[in-house]
Design a protein around this motif. Sequence first.
Motif, PDB file in Angstrom:
ATOM      1  N   ASN A   1       0.829  -1.209   0.000  1.00 55.20           N
ATOM      2  CA  ASN A   1       0.000   0.000   0.000  1.00 55.20           C
ATOM      3  C   ASN A   1       0.864   1.260   0.000  1.00 55.20           C
TER       4      ASN A   1
ATOM      5  N   SER B   1       3.300   1.079  -3.644  1.00 59.90           N
ATOM      6  CA  SER B   1       2.614   1.099  -4.945  1.00 59.90           C
ATOM      7  C   SER B   1       2.515   2.515  -5.516  1.00 59.90           C
ATOM      8  N   PRO B   2       2.076   3.519  -4.741  1.00 64.73           N
ATOM      9  CA  PRO B   2       2.038   4.877  -5.301  1.00 64.73           C
ATOM     10  C   PRO B   2       3.428   5.407  -5.673  1.00 64.73           C
TER      11      PRO B   2
ATOM     12  N   ILE C   1      -2.327   9.904  -8.888  1.00 66.39           N
ATOM     13  CA  ILE C   1      -2.150   8.942  -7.808  1.00 66.39           C
ATOM     14  C   ILE C   1      -3.051   9.345  -6.656  1.00 66.39           C
ATOM     15  N   LYS C   2      -3.884   8.415  -6.225  1.00 65.96           N
ATOM     16  CA  LYS C   2      -4.796   8.650  -5.110  1.00 65.96           C
ATOM     17  C   LYS C   2      -4.327   7.811  -3.925  1.00 65.96           C
ATOM     18  N   SER C   3      -3.535   8.415  -3.055  1.00 68.49           N
ATOM     19  CA  SER C   3      -3.057   7.683  -1.888  1.00 68.49           C
ATOM     20  C   SER C   3      -3.416   8.398  -0.586  1.00 68.49           C
TER      21      SER C   3
ATOM     22  N   GLU D   1       0.505  11.606  -2.975  1.00 65.60           N
ATOM     23  CA  GLU D   1      -0.556  12.183  -3.805  1.00 65.60           C
ATOM     24  C   GLU D   1      -0.278  13.663  -4.062  1.00 65.60           C
TER      25      GLU D   1
END
Length: 161
Positions: free
Chosen positions: A43, A46-47, A69-71, A76
């Motif tokens: 988690n 990955s971004p 990117i939505k983190s 983000e």
Amino acid sequence: MVVFEQPVQEAFGFLTFIRNLFFATLFGSSVFLFLISFALSENLTSPIRKLQKSAQLLEKGQLNTNIDIKSGDEIETLSHSFSTMVNQLLQREVSLQREKQETETLLQSLTDGVVALDQSAQIIAFNKAAERVTGFAAADVLGKPVDEILHFYHSQQIVPF
């Protein structure tokens, strides 16, 4: 004194059960923690991998790369900053191309011959009037040293540029 006899398995049965329960709990907890740590690391990384891949595409000149990117964290925010920079670069590139086209149009419309050189005396611009005056085509002279193409004379001797 009282002597009490009991089979060893019965005497230490509860301790064996507790020991086995401890090792089973230890093993189960270790597997559970490993799975949780793997999920959390995936988690988190990955971004970052997505941002790295986008940066590599940008490095290769693919400015139309989507950096979304939505983190919900700093990654983000960093991706939004990258996206803003890319958009600004694209706008500046369009502006520079437009200015270059305007300059080229202006240069070609002049009635006087214009030959522009860079710092190493290489020809970087050669308008249509210069083509008419010299008889050379711009495509043949661009990027070449001016002394190789044009010869300047003073008292019947060639003067280097």
